[in-house]
Each structure stands twice: as C-alpha cells, then as structure tokens.
Scaffold this active site. Sequence first.
Site, PDB file in Angstrom:
ATOM      1  N   SER A 196       0.837  -1.202   0.000  1.00 14.65           N
ATOM      2  CA  SER A 196       0.000   0.000   0.000  1.00 14.65           C
ATOM      3  C   SER A 196       0.880   1.265   0.000  1.00 14.65           C
ATOM      4  O   SER A 196       2.038   1.228   0.438  1.00 14.65           O
ATOM      5  CB  SER A 196      -0.895  -0.004   1.231  1.00 14.65           C
ATOM      6  OG  SER A 196      -0.097  -0.088   2.390  1.00 14.65           O
TER       7      SER A 196
ATOM      8  N   CYS B 234      -3.266  -4.110  -8.160  1.00 13.11           N
ATOM      9  CA  CYS B 234      -2.875  -2.706  -8.241  1.00 13.11           C
ATOM     10  C   CYS B 234      -3.133  -2.160  -9.633  1.00 13.11           C
ATOM     11  O   CYS B 234      -3.037  -0.970  -9.861  1.00 13.11           O
ATOM     12  CB  CYS B 234      -1.417  -2.536  -7.862  1.00 13.11           C
ATOM     13  SG  CYS B 234      -0.338  -3.306  -9.052  1.00 13.11           S
TER      14      CYS B 234
ATOM     15  N   GLU C 265      -8.519   3.953  -2.789  1.00 13.60           N
ATOM     16  CA  GLU C 265      -8.313   2.603  -3.330  1.00 13.60           C
ATOM     17  C   GLU C 265      -9.234   1.654  -2.563  1.00 13.60           C
ATOM     18  O   GLU C 265      -9.078   1.484  -1.350  1.00 13.60           O
ATOM     19  CB  GLU C 265      -6.854   2.171  -3.166  1.00 13.60           C
ATOM     20  CG  GLU C 265      -6.602   0.773  -3.711  1.00 13.60           C
ATOM     21  CD  GLU C 265      -5.145   0.328  -3.612  1.00 13.60           C
ATOM     22  OE1 GLU C 265      -4.504   0.571  -2.571  1.00 13.60           O
ATOM     23  OE2 GLU C 265      -4.655  -0.275  -4.590  1.00 13.60           O
TER      24      GLU C 265
HETATM   25  P1  NAD Z   1       0.512  -3.713   2.860  1.00 10.55           P
HETATM   26  O1  NAD Z   1       1.140  -2.409   2.624  1.00 10.55           O
HETATM   27  O2  NAD Z   1      -0.463  -3.856   3.964  1.00 10.55           O
HETATM   28  O3  NAD Z   1       1.637  -4.830   3.142  1.00 10.55           O
HETATM   29  C1  NAD Z   1       2.746  -5.008   2.285  1.00 10.55           C
HETATM   30  C2  NAD Z   1       3.921  -5.516   3.092  1.00 10.55           C
HETATM   31  O4  NAD Z   1       4.244  -4.545   4.085  1.00 10.55           O
HETATM   32  C3  NAD Z   1       3.660  -6.835   3.815  1.00 10.55           C
HETATM   33  O5  NAD Z   1       4.771  -7.668   3.649  1.00 10.55           O
HETATM   34  C4  NAD Z   1       3.481  -6.414   5.268  1.00 10.55           C
HETATM   35  O6  NAD Z   1       3.994  -7.368   6.169  1.00 10.55           O
HETATM   36  C5  NAD Z   1       4.275  -5.129   5.373  1.00 10.55           C
HETATM   37  N1  NAD Z   1       3.675  -4.170   6.302  1.00 10.55           N
HETATM   38  C6  NAD Z   1       2.355  -3.999   6.565  1.00 10.55           C
HETATM   39  N2  NAD Z   1       2.181  -3.016   7.478  1.00 10.55           N
HETATM   40  C7  NAD Z   1       3.416  -2.566   7.800  1.00 10.55           C
HETATM   41  C8  NAD Z   1       3.898  -1.545   8.690  1.00 10.55           C
HETATM   42  N3  NAD Z   1       3.057  -0.813   9.424  1.00 10.55           N
HETATM   43  N4  NAD Z   1       5.218  -1.344   8.765  1.00 10.55           N
HETATM   44  C9  NAD Z   1       6.071  -2.077   8.028  1.00 10.55           C
HETATM   45  N5  NAD Z   1       5.671  -3.050   7.184  1.00 10.55           N
HETATM   46  C10 NAD Z   1       4.361  -3.289   7.055  1.00 10.55           C
HETATM   47  O7  NAD Z   1      -0.145  -4.168   1.474  1.00 10.55           O
HETATM   48  P2  NAD Z   1      -1.071  -5.427   1.166  1.00 10.55           P
HETATM   49  O8  NAD Z   1      -2.408  -5.214   1.772  1.00 10.55           O
HETATM   50  O9  NAD Z   1      -0.351  -6.695   1.459  1.00 10.55           O
HETATM   51  O10 NAD Z   1      -1.169  -5.329  -0.423  1.00 10.55           O
HETATM   52  C11 NAD Z   1      -2.136  -4.554  -1.092  1.00 10.55           C
HETATM   53  C12 NAD Z   1      -1.575  -3.215  -1.522  1.00 10.55           C
HETATM   54  O11 NAD Z   1      -0.440  -3.426  -2.356  1.00 10.55           O
HETATM   55  C13 NAD Z   1      -2.558  -2.419  -2.369  1.00 10.55           C
HETATM   56  O12 NAD Z   1      -2.488  -1.075  -1.988  1.00 10.55           O
HETATM   57  C14 NAD Z   1      -2.044  -2.606  -3.776  1.00 10.55           C
HETATM   58  O13 NAD Z   1      -2.407  -1.578  -4.676  1.00 10.55           O
HETATM   59  C15 NAD Z   1      -0.570  -2.649  -3.541  1.00 10.55           C
HETATM   60  N6  NAD Z   1       0.130  -3.300  -4.638  1.00 10.55           N
HETATM   61  C16 NAD Z   1       0.880  -2.511  -5.456  1.00 10.55           C
HETATM   62  C17 NAD Z   1       1.525  -3.070  -6.538  1.00 10.55           C
HETATM   63  C18 NAD Z   1       2.341  -2.206  -7.462  1.00 10.55           C
HETATM   64  O14 NAD Z   1       3.058  -2.757  -8.285  1.00 10.55           O
HETATM   65  N7  NAD Z   1       2.278  -0.891  -7.373  1.00 10.55           N
HETATM   66  C19 NAD Z   1       1.425  -4.450  -6.785  1.00 10.55           C
HETATM   67  C20 NAD Z   1       0.660  -5.218  -5.908  1.00 10.55           C
HETATM   68  C21 NAD Z   1       0.014  -4.633  -4.832  1.00 10.55           C
END
Ligand code: NAD
Length: 490
Positions: free
Chosen positions: A228, A283, A383
């Site tokens: 995210s 995404c 989103e």
């Molecule tokens: P997320 O940000 O919640 O988690 C992603 C990673 O970050 C995980 O490994 C998680 O363990 C870690 N994380 C979560 N909270 C954290 C914190 N407070 N501090 C440090 N690390 C933390 O995302 P998600 O829900 O797993 O995935 C969905 C999001 O990813 C959506 O917003 C989507 O659009 C995005 N996404 C983007 C792309 C791209 O290429 N731009 C591709 C796939 C997904």
Amino acid sequence: MEILSNYINAKWVGSKETGTIDVVNPATQEVLAKVPYGAGTATDVDKAAVAAAEAYKQWSQLPVMKRVQPLYKLKQLLEANAEDIARTITLECGKSLAESRGEIQRAIENVEVACGTPMLIQSEFSENIAGGVDEFMIRQPLGVCACISPFNFPGMIPFWFIPYAIATGNTYILKPSEKVPLTMMKVFKLIEQIGLPEGVINLVHGGKETVDALLDHPEIKAISFVGSSKIARYVYGRGAANGKRVQAQGGAKNPVVVLPDADIDMSVQIITDSVYGCAGQRCLAASNIITVGDNGTIKEALYESAKKRTTGFGLDESNEMGPVISKESKARVESLIAQAESEGAKVLLDGRKAAITGFENGNFIKPTILEGLPLNGEVIKTEIFGPVMSLIQLSTVDEALDFINNGHYGNMACLFTNSGANARKFRSLANAGNIGINIGVAAPMAQFPFSGWKESFFGDLHGQGRHAIEFFTQTKIVIERWPKEWARKF
Ligand code: NAD
C-alpha cells in the site's frame, strides 16, 4: 498446526519468535498454518543478513554466466510444479485457479528475462578519450538486498526482483506477506534444488517488526517493497534514511476512459475483467470507469456483464471470482460502498450480502457498481481493493485527462477508442506510469519496468527488466592510461 520455518543459509530453521498469527483460507476461514510474527523476528533477519553477507563474498565473484545457470533450473522446476503452486495461491489468497496459473506464468517470464543478465549487465566503453586513455563503466552488485511483498500476488511479485538480484551478483532475503506465506514456502522448496550456494537466497517470515529489522540492518544495501502507498512511503523514508537504495511500489486508483467511438462489446468484456479480476485486489484493477458523452449503452452492457460473473471458491473452475483476503478487508470494502451511498452515489449493482452455498463463512463480495459519486468526495479517490466499479460521466477527453491528472495515484490509466489521434494524446498527457489503449490491465511484461508514478511509486528504478538490472547494480567508472611509448617491442 505447522508453524512455518525460515530458510536461512540453505537450512529450514524455526523462528526465534514464538508469537504467531494464522494463515487463513479466505473462502472457508480454515487455518492453513501459523506464521511467526513479532519482535523476535528481528533476530531471524539478523541471521539471514549475516548468512547473505558471507555468501556475497563468493557469489559476487562468480562469472555471470555461472550465476544464471540455477535460474534455468528454477524455470524448469517452476513449470513442472506450476499447478501445485497455483493451487496454493488460490487456497491462501482466494483468487481463481486460472488467475493463479497466470500469476505463475508471469513469475516464470521474469526468470527467463533474468537469464539474459550476461547481455543486460554489459556496459559502456569509450576508447581514446585522451591520448592513450580509455574510459569505461562496469556494473557491480550492491551486496545483500531484500524484498517485502504484498498479499495479492504471492507467487509473482517476489520474482520482479529475486532473479535479477542474484543474477547480477547480489544475495537476497525475501519477506513474504504474512497473510500468504505458503506460496513462497513451496517456491523455496524448489529453490533448494537449483544448486545455489548456502546463503545466496533466504526467506524470513513476519510482519512490521520484521520489515523494520530489514530497513535498519546495516548489512542490507537495497530494499524492494510492494504494497500500500502508506507503507511504501514509510519504507522508502526509513530505508533511505538508513542509506539504502529503495524502490517502493504503492497502491492505485486506476481510471479507464471510454470514448463514444469505442468498440462496446470488446471494451465491456475487457473492463469487466479488469475491475473484477482477482476480486479487484490488483494494483492494476480498473476502478473509475469514465464515459465521455452519453453512457446509456455501455452502462447497460457493463451491468449485464458484471451481474453474470460467477463468484465462489477459487478451486472450483466454474468460478471467475474468489473472495477478498480477510474479514477485515470485506468489512472495509462494504463500508466504502456504504460511504459512497452516503456521499450520494447510487448502488446500481450491490454485491454485499453475497451468499455462496457451502462457503457461508467466506469473505465474498459479488460484483458491485456505483454511479454518481461526487467528483470531490472521498470514495472516488480511495483505493477500494475489492470488486467495485464506479461509473463516472464526463463531457470531453480533456475533462477526463484533468480528472486523471488531479488524482494522487499514477499506476495505470486506460483509454478505449477507435481514434488514433485521441489515443496518442491520451498516452502522451495522462500522468500514469502504465498506459493501456484498448487494454484493461496494462501490466508490463517482464522485459519492461513496472512503471508506477506519483503515490503509486517511491524511488527511481522500478521492478522488472532493465530497471531491475540497474537497481541491483552500482556503476563504476574506470579511466585508464596506457601510453603507447610503454608498449614493449617483441
Ligand atoms: P501492505 O502495505 O499492507 O503490506 C505489504 C507488506 O508490508 C507486507 O509484507 C506487510 O507485512 C508489510 N507491512 C504492513 N504493514 C506494515 C507496517 N506498518 N510497517 C512495516 N511493514 C508493514 O499491502 P497489502 O495489503 O499486502 O497489499 C495490497 C496493496 O499493495 C494495495 O495497496 C495494492 O495496490 C498494492 N500493490 C501494489 C503493486 C504495485 O506494483 N504498485 C502491486 C501489488 C500490490
């Protein structure tokens, strides 16, 4: 219930952390495994970083042709085990089996492109920049690099980075999403067999504390993050403050513009696939569908197409759409639909209260269509990450471009039209890193960078292709003088 092990220095080892969280099948709520989660995972990160730093000394010195050989083996093993991995993706992530198979294919393509690293890593040479002086650039690896990946593509996203990182001579640590760690457990059982020296690739489980340990560890030189935007910004800031190279791909809110001259049947099919594929948890999912001019025909057709979409357990191949990842996620998506209503939108098709026989506890939401969201509201720019389409009517292409360019994300923008001139204008002026013309999911192939812009990306060099080669190498310039008078006469 299995507590997942880490893979460090070519051995499966238990975490130092005793706390765990459940890995849950989103279609059934069945607990599939337990994953280490808590501050103790920082010790695991340290062990992995020390092992990877030790392995780097030899690995970085190996000729590049030798470094890519294990990747050829990995490609074969991934192909041979694709079905098994795809089923694991569906079990822990929820998407349909067809989508999981497609995901593995995209992972394999990145391995194939990285096999070209002997060519891709070649650099520049200028002979005789001054009398008897030559100048050239070489690309050298960085050291230990790490990837933090999201839940929605557990099989593909680590492959935007890992094959390139190791082919260019780095060693690696992967932290998969704690929501979907089983896919990479399967993949690492294959990585075990490809003949990499100990410590070249490591896997550490966990959540926030694990990420923070990766961001702070002095041995780790580069971080690739996908998730995210809020966390991407945080990872980028903390990693950079610690002197690391960081690429952080974030969230999205993707607009799709349909002009009156678009082919309706084709556009409707493609847009529905884009909005509802992976239950909208992509995404590159289309979210705001902007029609220019009268939208009567397309609105009707989108409604019929969305309504027909079959929703249910992903392993049942008659289903086109699975559940969203968690109960919290379902509640969040449903509350955003309610918020849209309170902002004044009409729910044309309501996917809440989806009842799937035999899967009553699953996190299912059926296709939903909103219409009439105010342009200055919140939901239109949030989103949703669920199977929700918002229909927006504007009068001109320029209004559509203004709407797109005022948004704070920039992952993708698409246009459906028969007009080359409008397409050309759109691809030039739309502020997004991935553009689709009569395409609904403008996902770059492995040989191209995944080019998010604005709040969809923090950094300079993206994942995949040449950008990955550049991200995982640092350039060194060498200027050499060999006066011709020094040549020995033989
Ligand atoms: P997320 O940000 O919640 O988690 C992603 C990673 O970050 C995980 O490994 C998680 O363990 C870690 N994380 C979560 N909270 C954290 C914190 N407070 N501090 C440090 N690390 C933390 O995302 P998600 O829900 O797993 O995935 C969905 C999001 O990813 C959506 O917003 C989507 O659009 C995005 N996404 C983007 C792309 C791209 O290429 N731009 C591709 C796939 C997904």
